[in-house]
Motif scaffolding. Structure first.
Motif, PDB file in Angstrom:
ATOM      1  N   ASN A  19      53.758  32.380  47.757  1.00 52.76           N
ATOM      2  CA  ASN A  19      52.529  31.479  48.393  1.00 52.76           C
ATOM      3  C   ASN A  19      51.232  32.623  48.388  1.00 52.76           C
ATOM      4  O   ASN A  19      50.611  32.373  49.419  1.00 52.76           O
ATOM      5  CB  ASN A  19      52.702  30.813  49.427  1.00 52.76           C
ATOM      6  N   ILE A  20      51.086  33.527  47.716  1.00 48.46           N
ATOM      7  CA  ILE A  20      49.989  34.451  47.920  1.00 48.46           C
ATOM      8  C   ILE A  20      48.926  34.004  47.195  1.00 48.46           C
ATOM      9  O   ILE A  20      49.065  33.752  45.968  1.00 48.46           O
ATOM     10  CB  ILE A  20      50.461  36.016  47.622  1.00 48.46           C
ATOM     11  N   TYR A  21      47.922  33.706  47.657  1.00 47.96           N
ATOM     12  CA  TYR A  21      46.773  33.293  47.050  1.00 47.96           C
ATOM     13  C   TYR A  21      45.911  34.375  46.356  1.00 47.96           C
ATOM     14  O   TYR A  21      45.820  35.541  46.824  1.00 47.96           O
ATOM     15  CB  TYR A  21      45.525  32.653  48.085  1.00 47.96           C
ATOM     16  N   LEU A  22      45.479  34.167  44.926  1.00 51.12           N
ATOM     17  CA  LEU A  22      44.912  35.210  44.176  1.00 51.12           C
ATOM     18  C   LEU A  22      43.682  34.621  43.240  1.00 51.12           C
ATOM     19  O   LEU A  22      43.735  33.347  42.880  1.00 51.12           O
ATOM     20  CB  LEU A  22      45.736  35.958  43.325  1.00 51.12           C
ATOM     21  N   GLU A  23      42.900  35.672  43.170  1.00 50.68           N
ATOM     22  CA  GLU A  23      41.748  35.004  42.235  1.00 50.68           C
ATOM     23  C   GLU A  23      41.613  35.865  40.991  1.00 50.68           C
ATOM     24  O   GLU A  23      42.018  37.181  41.079  1.00 50.68           O
ATOM     25  CB  GLU A  23      40.408  34.940  43.138  1.00 50.68           C
ATOM     26  N   LEU A  24      40.986  35.672  40.067  1.00 55.85           N
ATOM     27  CA  LEU A  24      40.734  36.501  38.831  1.00 55.85           C
ATOM     28  C   LEU A  24      39.073  36.412  38.472  1.00 55.85           C
ATOM     29  O   LEU A  24      38.506  35.332  38.437  1.00 55.85           O
ATOM     30  CB  LEU A  24      41.621  35.876  37.599  1.00 55.85           C
ATOM     31  N   TYR A  25      38.759  37.439  38.408  1.00 51.71           N
ATOM     32  CA  TYR A  25      37.158  37.594  37.895  1.00 51.71           C
ATOM     33  C   TYR A  25      37.102  38.459  36.562  1.00 51.71           C
ATOM     34  O   TYR A  25      37.752  39.472  36.494  1.00 51.71           O
ATOM     35  CB  TYR A  25      36.350  38.401  38.991  1.00 51.71           C
ATOM     36  N   ARG A  26      36.152  38.078  35.879  1.00 56.29           N
ATOM     37  CA  ARG A  26      35.595  38.965  34.956  1.00 56.29           C
ATOM     38  C   ARG A  26      34.435  39.826  35.434  1.00 56.29           C
ATOM     39  O   ARG A  26      33.439  39.208  36.046  1.00 56.29           O
ATOM     40  CB  ARG A  26      35.166  38.144  33.600  1.00 56.29           C
ATOM     41  N   VAL A  27      34.586  41.066  34.936  1.00 53.07           N
ATOM     42  CA  VAL A  27      33.648  41.719  35.976  1.00 53.07           C
ATOM     43  C   VAL A  27      32.289  41.872  35.647  1.00 53.07           C
ATOM     44  O   VAL A  27      31.345  41.924  36.510  1.00 53.07           O
ATOM     45  CB  VAL A  27      34.067  43.413  35.880  1.00 53.07           C
ATOM     46  N   ASP A  28      32.039  41.436  34.506  1.00 55.83           N
ATOM     47  CA  ASP A  28      30.369  41.082  33.943  1.00 55.83           C
ATOM     48  C   ASP A  28      30.000  39.917  34.492  1.00 55.83           C
ATOM     49  O   ASP A  28      28.643  39.601  34.681  1.00 55.83           O
ATOM     50  CB  ASP A  28      30.273  41.228  32.449  1.00 55.83           C
ATOM     51  N   ASP A  29      30.845  39.220  35.307  1.00 57.18           N
ATOM     52  CA  ASP A  29      30.291  37.916  35.853  1.00 57.18           C
ATOM     53  C   ASP A  29      31.012  37.761  37.212  1.00 57.18           C
ATOM     54  O   ASP A  29      31.749  36.729  37.508  1.00 57.18           O
ATOM     55  CB  ASP A  29      30.613  36.581  35.038  1.00 57.18           C
ATOM     56  N   ARG A  30      31.077  38.857  38.039  1.00 50.81           N
ATOM     57  CA  ARG A  30      31.809  39.066  39.123  1.00 50.81           C
ATOM     58  C   ARG A  30      31.668  37.944  40.239  1.00 50.81           C
ATOM     59  O   ARG A  30      32.240  37.290  41.050  1.00 50.81           O
ATOM     60  CB  ARG A  30      31.358  40.405  39.966  1.00 50.81           C
ATOM     61  N   THR A  31      30.358  37.211  40.259  1.00 50.32           N
ATOM     62  CA  THR A  31      30.155  36.149  41.188  1.00 50.32           C
ATOM     63  C   THR A  31      30.955  34.917  40.970  1.00 50.32           C
ATOM     64  O   THR A  31      31.081  33.748  41.803  1.00 50.32           O
ATOM     65  CB  THR A  31      28.702  35.757  41.316  1.00 50.32           C
ATOM     66  N   ASN A  32      31.533  34.676  39.863  1.00 46.71           N
ATOM     67  CA  ASN A  32      32.116  33.380  39.332  1.00 46.71           C
ATOM     68  C   ASN A  32      33.704  33.806  39.138  1.00 46.71           C
ATOM     69  O   ASN A  32      33.946  34.492  38.119  1.00 46.71           O
ATOM     70  CB  ASN A  32      31.613  32.856  38.145  1.00 46.71           C
ATOM     71  N   VAL A  66      46.849  39.350  50.501  1.00 42.64           N
ATOM     72  CA  VAL A  66      48.154  39.908  51.239  1.00 42.64           C
ATOM     73  C   VAL A  66      48.251  39.859  52.522  1.00 42.64           C
ATOM     74  O   VAL A  66      49.146  39.668  53.010  1.00 42.64           O
ATOM     75  CB  VAL A  66      48.798  40.952  50.365  1.00 42.64           C
ATOM     76  N   GLY A  67      46.933  39.939  53.209  1.00 44.97           N
ATOM     77  CA  GLY A  67      46.840  39.954  54.654  1.00 44.97           C
ATOM     78  C   GLY A  67      47.436  38.451  55.161  1.00 44.97           C
ATOM     79  O   GLY A  67      48.097  38.598  56.137  1.00 44.97           O
ATOM     80  N   ASP A  68      46.891  37.466  54.516  1.00 45.43           N
ATOM     81  CA  ASP A  68      47.146  36.183  55.131  1.00 45.43           C
ATOM     82  C   ASP A  68      48.909  35.945  54.810  1.00 45.43           C
ATOM     83  O   ASP A  68      49.461  35.271  55.639  1.00 45.43           O
ATOM     84  CB  ASP A  68      46.625  35.050  54.169  1.00 45.43           C
ATOM     85  N   TYR A  69      49.483  36.378  53.746  1.00 46.77           N
ATOM     86  CA  TYR A  69      50.907  36.502  53.526  1.00 46.77           C
ATOM     87  C   TYR A  69      51.850  37.099  54.594  1.00 46.77           C
ATOM     88  O   TYR A  69      52.442  36.398  54.896  1.00 46.77           O
ATOM     89  CB  TYR A  69      50.971  37.073  52.138  1.00 46.77           C
ATOM     90  N   TYR A  70      51.089  38.433  54.942  1.00 53.83           N
ATOM     91  CA  TYR A  70      52.185  39.056  56.058  1.00 53.83           C
ATOM     92  C   TYR A  70      51.882  38.446  57.341  1.00 53.83           C
ATOM     93  O   TYR A  70      52.669  38.456  58.376  1.00 53.83           O
ATOM     94  CB  TYR A  70      51.775  40.512  56.035  1.00 53.83           C
ATOM     95  N   ARG A  71      50.515  37.521  57.711  1.00 53.03           N
ATOM     96  CA  ARG A  71      50.231  36.890  58.826  1.00 53.03           C
ATOM     97  C   ARG A  71      51.100  35.830  59.062  1.00 53.03           C
ATOM     98  O   ARG A  71      51.856  35.401  60.108  1.00 53.03           O
ATOM     99  CB  ARG A  71      49.071  36.716  58.875  1.00 53.03           C
ATOM    100  N   GLU A  72      51.535  35.273  57.761  1.00 56.21           N
ATOM    101  CA  GLU A  72      52.327  34.116  57.858  1.00 56.21           C
ATOM    102  C   GLU A  72      53.827  34.179  57.991  1.00 56.21           C
ATOM    103  O   GLU A  72      54.526  33.586  58.571  1.00 56.21           O
ATOM    104  CB  GLU A  72      52.161  33.032  56.562  1.00 56.21           C
ATOM    105  N   LYS A  73      54.262  35.670  57.814  1.00 57.13           N
ATOM    106  CA  LYS A  73      55.513  36.024  57.890  1.00 57.13           C
ATOM    107  C   LYS A  73      55.804  36.508  59.143  1.00 57.13           C
ATOM    108  O   LYS A  73      56.941  37.105  59.750  1.00 57.13           O
ATOM    109  CB  LYS A  73      55.830  37.187  56.687  1.00 57.13           C
ATOM    110  N   GLY A  74      54.666  36.424  60.054  1.00 55.27           N
ATOM    111  CA  GLY A  74      54.636  37.004  61.243  1.00 55.27           C
ATOM    112  C   GLY A  74      54.890  38.407  61.425  1.00 55.27           C
ATOM    113  O   GLY A  74      55.176  38.973  62.650  1.00 55.27           O
ATOM    114  N   ILE A  75      54.438  39.253  60.552  1.00 59.11           N
ATOM    115  CA  ILE A  75      54.330  40.614  60.742  1.00 59.11           C
ATOM    116  C   ILE A  75      53.098  40.912  61.607  1.00 59.11           C
ATOM    117  O   ILE A  75      52.072  40.719  61.211  1.00 59.11           O
ATOM    118  CB  ILE A  75      54.056  41.338  59.244  1.00 59.11           C
ATOM    119  N   ALA A  76      53.520  41.770  62.750  1.00 57.15           N
ATOM    120  CA  ALA A  76      52.445  42.181  63.595  1.00 57.15           C
ATOM    121  C   ALA A  76      51.654  43.527  63.187  1.00 57.15           C
ATOM    122  O   ALA A  76      52.199  44.246  62.905  1.00 57.15           O
ATOM    123  CB  ALA A  76      53.024  42.291  64.910  1.00 57.15           C
TER     124      ALA A  76
END
Length: 116
Positions: A19-32, A66-76
């Motif tokens: 359940n890790i959220y990820l995004e893919l960008y093409r570097v020549d169009d980083r805003t999208n 990945v920060g959200d993933y570890y927060r959801e796992k309760g990692i302090a």
């Protein structure tokens, strides 16, 4: 036909990064963002991030939350998290090849490689 795939392994716990959220960008169009998804119970995406006519040579970035993933796992850990978002920049040279970009991650380290 070439394609781009990824998966996440949680090396701190010896399990898939689920359940890790990820995004893919093409570097020549980083805003999208050109693709986004979440990993499944095996730490993989249900389908390739890029394939067919969309799979073209160039420079890309994968952003893993990945920060959200570890927060959801309760990692302090202290805030802000040491690794909250991980960005992997890589090049695709041949649109006929399979590019697999895995992420091995823990709360304080990560690595990647070109897989098969």
């Amino acid at each position: 036909m070439g394609r781009l795939t990824t998966h996440v392994l949680d090396t701190a716990h010896g399990c898939p990064g689920t359940n890790i959220y990820l995004e893919l960008y093409r570097v020549d169009d980083r805003t999208n963002c050109i693709a986004h998804t979440r990993t499944n119970s095996d730490g993989r995406c249900e389908k390739p991030l890029l394939e067919g006519d969309a799979f073209v040579p160039g420079v890309y970035e994968l952003l893993f939350k990945v920060g959200d993933y570890y927060r959801e796992k309760g990692i302090a850990f202290s805030e802000p998290a040491f690794l909250d978002e991980i960005v992997l920049r890589f090049g695709i040279a041949n649109s006929d090849d399979h590019y697999h970009v895995p992420l091995l991650v823990s709360p304080y380290s990560y690595s990647t490689y070109r897989g098969s």
